[in-house]
Design an enzyme around this catalytic site. Sequence first.
Site, PDB file in Angstrom:
ATOM      1  N   TYR A  92      57.104  38.143 -17.712  1.00  0.00           N
ATOM      2  CA  TYR A  92      55.517  38.202 -18.100  1.00  0.00           C
ATOM      3  C   TYR A  92      55.721  39.554 -18.674  1.00  0.00           C
ATOM      4  O   TYR A  92      54.765  39.603 -19.750  1.00  0.00           O
ATOM      5  CB  TYR A  92      54.735  38.249 -16.847  1.00  0.00           C
ATOM      6  CG  TYR A  92      54.606  37.233 -16.028  1.00  0.00           C
ATOM      7  CD1 TYR A  92      54.381  35.795 -16.807  1.00  0.00           C
ATOM      8  CD2 TYR A  92      54.738  37.056 -14.578  1.00  0.00           C
ATOM      9  CE1 TYR A  92      54.387  34.787 -15.836  1.00  0.00           C
ATOM     10  CE2 TYR A  92      54.703  35.704 -13.940  1.00  0.00           C
ATOM     11  CZ  TYR A  92      54.454  34.609 -14.636  1.00  0.00           C
ATOM     12  OH  TYR A  92      54.368  33.538 -13.845  1.00  0.00           O
ATOM     13  N   GLU A 112      48.777  36.183 -10.924  1.00  0.00           N
ATOM     14  CA  GLU A 112      49.304  37.021  -9.873  1.00  0.00           C
ATOM     15  C   GLU A 112      50.710  36.908  -9.671  1.00  0.00           C
ATOM     16  O   GLU A 112      51.269  35.559  -9.655  1.00  0.00           O
ATOM     17  CB  GLU A 112      48.436  36.894  -8.482  1.00  0.00           C
ATOM     18  CG  GLU A 112      47.226  37.522  -8.493  1.00  0.00           C
ATOM     19  CD  GLU A 112      46.187  36.503  -8.936  1.00  0.00           C
ATOM     20  OE1 GLU A 112      46.344  35.428  -9.114  1.00  0.00           O
ATOM     21  OE2 GLU A 112      45.079  37.206  -9.184  1.00  0.00           O
TER      22      GLU A 112
HETATM   23  C1  COA Z   1      59.886  32.844 -13.451  1.00  0.00           C
HETATM   24  C2  COA Z   1      60.490  31.461 -13.873  1.00  0.00           C
HETATM   25  C3  COA Z   1      59.241  30.493 -14.241  1.00  0.00           C
HETATM   26  C4  COA Z   1      61.353  31.618 -15.109  1.00  0.00           C
HETATM   27  O1  COA Z   1      61.701  30.545 -15.749  1.00  0.00           O
HETATM   28  P1  COA Z   1      63.064  30.353 -16.439  1.00  0.00           P
HETATM   29  O2  COA Z   1      63.237  29.072 -17.274  1.00  0.00           O
HETATM   30  O3  COA Z   1      64.360  30.879 -15.659  1.00  0.00           O
HETATM   31  O4  COA Z   1      63.210  31.639 -17.656  1.00  0.00           O
HETATM   32  P2  COA Z   1      63.793  31.893 -19.066  1.00  0.00           P
HETATM   33  O5  COA Z   1      65.148  31.172 -19.120  1.00  0.00           O
HETATM   34  O6  COA Z   1      62.919  31.516 -20.140  1.00  0.00           O
HETATM   35  O7  COA Z   1      63.846  33.378 -19.176  1.00  0.00           O
HETATM   36  C5  COA Z   1      62.882  34.302 -19.392  1.00  0.00           C
HETATM   37  C6  COA Z   1      62.944  35.559 -19.280  1.00  0.00           C
HETATM   38  O8  COA Z   1      62.491  35.556 -17.854  1.00  0.00           O
HETATM   39  C7  COA Z   1      63.307  36.774 -17.199  1.00  0.00           C
HETATM   40  N1  COA Z   1      64.118  36.072 -16.068  1.00  0.00           N
HETATM   41  C8  COA Z   1      64.376  34.780 -15.954  1.00  0.00           C
HETATM   42  N2  COA Z   1      65.223  34.493 -14.818  1.00  0.00           N
HETATM   43  C9  COA Z   1      65.474  35.924 -14.471  1.00  0.00           C
HETATM   44  C10 COA Z   1      66.286  36.456 -13.240  1.00  0.00           C
HETATM   45  N3  COA Z   1      66.808  35.512 -12.695  1.00  0.00           N
HETATM   46  N4  COA Z   1      66.350  37.579 -13.216  1.00  0.00           N
HETATM   47  C11 COA Z   1      65.670  38.806 -14.015  1.00  0.00           C
HETATM   48  N5  COA Z   1      64.892  38.191 -15.144  1.00  0.00           N
HETATM   49  C12 COA Z   1      64.776  36.810 -15.348  1.00  0.00           C
HETATM   50  C13 COA Z   1      63.912  37.453 -18.328  1.00  0.00           C
HETATM   51  O9  COA Z   1      63.061  38.276 -18.771  1.00  0.00           O
HETATM   52  C14 COA Z   1      64.233  36.268 -19.353  1.00  0.00           C
HETATM   53  O10 COA Z   1      64.377  36.865 -20.288  1.00  0.00           O
HETATM   54  P3  COA Z   1      65.751  37.107 -21.087  1.00  0.00           P
HETATM   55  O11 COA Z   1      66.896  36.114 -20.620  1.00  0.00           O
HETATM   56  O12 COA Z   1      65.480  37.548 -22.287  1.00  0.00           O
HETATM   57  O13 COA Z   1      66.153  38.630 -20.366  1.00  0.00           O
HETATM   58  C15 COA Z   1      61.630  30.922 -12.753  1.00  0.00           C
HETATM   59  O14 COA Z   1      62.279  31.833 -12.665  1.00  0.00           O
HETATM   60  C16 COA Z   1      60.681  30.129 -11.739  1.00  0.00           C
HETATM   61  O15 COA Z   1      60.484  28.989 -11.854  1.00  0.00           O
HETATM   62  N6  COA Z   1      60.983  30.831 -10.698  1.00  0.00           N
HETATM   63  C17 COA Z   1      60.185  30.294  -9.323  1.00  0.00           C
HETATM   64  C18 COA Z   1      58.749  30.181  -9.430  1.00  0.00           C
HETATM   65  C19 COA Z   1      58.171  31.415  -9.828  1.00  0.00           C
HETATM   66  O16 COA Z   1      58.583  32.484  -9.253  1.00  0.00           O
HETATM   67  N7  COA Z   1      57.305  31.412 -10.826  1.00  0.00           N
HETATM   68  C20 COA Z   1      56.328  32.466 -11.170  1.00  0.00           C
HETATM   69  C21 COA Z   1      55.674  32.668 -10.280  1.00  0.00           C
HETATM   70  S1  COA Z   1      54.236  34.082 -10.718  1.00  0.00           S
END
Ligand code: COA
Length: 145
Positions: free
Chosen positions: A109, A97
Amino acid sequence: MCEHDLASVAAIEKDVYIFPWTIGNFRDSLLSAYDCWSCWAHGELIGYAIVMAALDEAHLLNFAVASRWQQRGVGAQFLQFLIDQARNTKRDMLYLEVRPSNAAGVRLYERFGFKQLGVRRDYYPAMTDREDALFMGLNIARKIL
Ligand SMILES: CC(C)(COP(=O)(O)OP(=O)(O)OC[C@H]1O[C@@H](n2cnc3c(N)ncnc32)[C@H](O)[C@@H]1OP(=O)(O)O)[C@@H](O)C(=O)NCCC(=O)NCCS
């Protein structure tokens, strides 16, 4: 993840979510024998994931990367690991979710091929009232073929 990691996990959780899980929620996950993963860089815990698996399904219950490590590819690598792990343990589907307002999560995702399967009404607490959840799934079995 082990008991020793819980303080670091809970600190990240408080930082990245407005409505965080408690340390007790993570402890319960360990005690319930969910798959609890921690992700490390240079001796520092920088992310974690909780997966509940049963029969041919796995459900990603929590997944986060520490804010100062975000947008550096950690989340994508970690998610790929979780997908591989689910596939290697013969799961056919990986479910999760996510808040519609969580642009980073939804985009990550979708990038990995997760499809929206439904909406869970009023699933999450929110600052005012409740927020729906997007219910998403990735067919892992199909990707093997
Ligand atoms: C979601 C989360 C795990 C992504 O982790 P991350 O290490 O920043 O992700 P990555 O650097 O590997 O980025 C992978 C992809 O995620 C997406 N993404 C990551 N940060 C983003 C942002 N700020 N805005 C939009 N897309 C984003 C993009 O698709 C990105 O790919 P791209 O750079 O080729 O466009 C992180 O933002 C997080 O921990 N957020 C808080 C907790 C959370 O929301 N968890 C998910 C709950 S369901």
